[in-house]
Design an enzyme around this catalytic site. Sequence first.
Site, PDB file in Angstrom:
ATOM      1  N   GLU A  46       0.826  -1.221   0.000  1.00  0.00           N
ATOM      2  CA  GLU A  46       0.000   0.000   0.000  1.00  0.00           C
ATOM      3  C   GLU A  46       0.855   1.265   0.000  1.00  0.00           C
ATOM      4  O   GLU A  46       0.340   2.370  -0.051  1.00  0.00           O
ATOM      5  CB  GLU A  46      -0.915   0.023   1.230  1.00  0.00           C
ATOM      6  CG  GLU A  46      -2.201  -0.748   1.069  1.00  0.00           C
ATOM      7  CD  GLU A  46      -2.977  -0.375  -0.186  1.00  0.00           C
ATOM      8  OE1 GLU A  46      -3.209   0.828  -0.420  1.00  0.00           O
ATOM      9  OE2 GLU A  46      -3.334  -1.294  -0.942  1.00  0.00           O
ATOM     10  N   ARG A  74      22.470   8.691 -17.784  1.00  0.00           N
ATOM     11  CA  ARG A  74      22.913   8.950 -19.163  1.00  0.00           C
ATOM     12  C   ARG A  74      23.281  10.421 -19.367  1.00  0.00           C
ATOM     13  O   ARG A  74      23.904  10.785 -20.358  1.00  0.00           O
ATOM     14  CB  ARG A  74      21.886   8.468 -20.191  1.00  0.00           C
ATOM     15  CG  ARG A  74      20.639   9.292 -20.315  1.00  0.00           C
ATOM     16  CD  ARG A  74      19.605   8.563 -21.154  1.00  0.00           C
ATOM     17  NE  ARG A  74      20.013   8.359 -22.538  1.00  0.00           N
ATOM     18  CZ  ARG A  74      19.966   9.288 -23.476  1.00  0.00           C
ATOM     19  NH1 ARG A  74      19.528  10.492 -23.202  1.00  0.00           N
ATOM     20  NH2 ARG A  74      20.347   9.033 -24.719  1.00  0.00           N
TER      21      ARG A  74
END
Length: 248
Positions: free
Chosen positions: A118, A155
């Site tokens: 949850e 990246r």
Amino acid sequence: MSFTVDILTIFPEMFDAVLDASLTGKARKKGLIAVHAHNLRRWTEDRHQTTDDYPYGGGAGMVMKVEPFHRAVTDLKQADPRPCRVILMTPQGALFDHATAERLSKEERLVILCGRYEGYDERVRLLADEEISLGDYVLTGGELAAMVVVDAVTRLVPGVVGDEASTRHDSHAHGLLEHPHYTRPAEYEGMRVPDILLEGHHAKIEAWRRRESIIRTARRRPDLLAGADLTDNERVLAERIVRGEERT
Ligand code: SAM
């Protein structure tokens, strides 16, 4: 020291294939980035290595406990004195985008918390400097979202992508989608590569790419145009395309 990411998860094995593959794997081997997926259970103290418990007040599902996250973040901070930014993955966070990836790539160190079930005990939120969501949908756990963040951020770390020009021109780097790409063959089943790309005239190719980038953004993501860096003429072109007045 290299750009470092520590991920806290109960499924560290999920990260192996992703972190070892392609540019991320190469950058790790070269020591440009260090990415560690830690098993949160390491910071439990009971025999069953419990990381979740029933929600106070009742209701469906389990809730990630605060203590393992608190101990883990404290330990990781103590183990490396560099400033670090703690990120909580949650569908309730700010939507992840290129600007966030760029900002995070300038940090020295990230610690990413992955939830399950949850979600987290609300007190886990107090450990985080920011909360990030991948999108307006709910995943089973924070791991896939964390992988996306690690991939998009690393990246942009200098040296990770060999040719930095390729990240500079990427979609979203300047508020526009990137221009189309082609590779050999020049013709395939009657579909030809635009002549301009075969002529070798660098300035003309750049102009064509810029125009295609604007056309593509105006057609697919007109919502991006407001934040894009366009000249007056480019903006007129974009607006004509959005209104359907420009045939291209
Ligand atoms: N009950 C929570 C809610 O409504 O906000 C969702 C819990 S979700 C099933 C379990 C975990 O998956 C979250 O704690 C979070 O770490 C991760 N997660 C799910 N969707 C996400 C999203 N869109 N972006 C980032 N993390 C997400």
